[in-house]
Design an enzyme around this catalytic site. Structure first.
Site, mmCIF file in Angstrom:
data_model
loop_
_atom_site.group_PDB
_atom_site.id
_atom_site.type_symbol
_atom_site.label_atom_id
_atom_site.label_comp_id
_atom_site.label_asym_id
_atom_site.label_seq_id
_atom_site.Cartn_x
_atom_site.Cartn_y
_atom_site.Cartn_z
ATOM 1 N N LEU A 64 0.835 -1.202 0.000
ATOM 2 C CA LEU A 64 0.000 0.000 0.000
ATOM 3 C C LEU A 64 0.873 1.257 0.000
ATOM 4 C CD1 LEU A 64 -2.648 -1.089 2.676
ATOM 5 C CD2 LEU A 64 -2.773 -1.357 0.192
ATOM 6 N N PRO A 65 1.649 1.473 -1.054
ATOM 7 C CA PRO A 65 2.459 2.694 -1.087
ATOM 8 C C PRO A 65 1.555 3.922 -1.127
ATOM 9 C CG PRO A 65 2.561 1.550 -3.198
ATOM 10 C CD PRO A 65 1.784 0.680 -2.260
ATOM 11 N N HIS A 66 1.981 4.974 -0.471
ATOM 12 C CA HIS A 66 1.175 6.193 -0.439
ATOM 13 C C HIS A 66 2.088 7.391 -0.235
ATOM 14 C CE1 HIS A 66 1.413 4.483 3.609
ATOM 15 N NE2 HIS A 66 1.443 5.718 4.053
ATOM 16 N N ALA A 67 1.611 8.530 -0.694
ATOM 17 C CA ALA A 67 2.408 9.752 -0.580
ATOM 18 C C ALA A 67 1.499 10.970 -0.693
ATOM 19 C CB ALA A 67 3.462 9.790 -1.688
#
Length: 154
Positions: A64-67
């Protein structure tokens, strides 16, 4: 909040192979640029910066990459299904094949957290993950992600 409000159907893709996390993040940036008009290099940098704080591989083949991104005004998502699982430094050390990325405005505190919780709940559902792994059509993948009770926030 529902996943359908975060995930454009055109932001669901199959990826044959990602040779590295950096390459995968570049693919996420390319999709975000094409679908949402975001700057792919900014996406890459933001994802790498976030990942440096700790891996976003949450286990069971899911990442779950997020930025937070300057040029976006709402939370947006990209979903990639990897045909060949890759090492992602996940908490359970298992390779990742389902990647659900979130991009939020710099100032989106609660909205970003609600979206992340919604996506996390959805991707913890083993029946949803099984359906995602059993299908290769982006339209079906989008339908699986946006249907059912898991797609609605509590």
């Amino acid at each position: 909040m529902e996943i359908s409000s975060l995930l454009n159907p055109n932001a669901v893709k199959l990826v044959n192979q990602a040779s590295s996390k950096r390459r995968l993040f570049r693919d996420l940036g390319d999709v975000a640029e094409n679908v949402y008009g975001l700057c792919a290099p900014h996406i890459l940098d933001a994802l790498l910066d976030r990942e440096s704080l700790g891996p976003t591989g949450v286990g069971h083949g899911v990442a779950l990459p997020h930025a937070r991104i300057e040029e976006i005004d709402h939370v947006a998502a990209v979903f990639l299904k990897l045909e060949k699982p890759m090492d992602f430094d996940a908490v359970d050390r298992q390779p990742v094949d389902l990647v659900f990325a979130l991009f939020a405005p710099q100032q989106a505190g609660v909205e970003h957290l609600k979206a992340l919780a919604l996506v996390s709940r959805t991707m913890r559902d083993t029946s949803i993950c099984a359906k995602l792994r059993a299908n290769h059509d982006p339209a079906i993948l989008h339908a699986v992600l946006t249907e059912g009770p898991a797609s609605q926030a509590a």
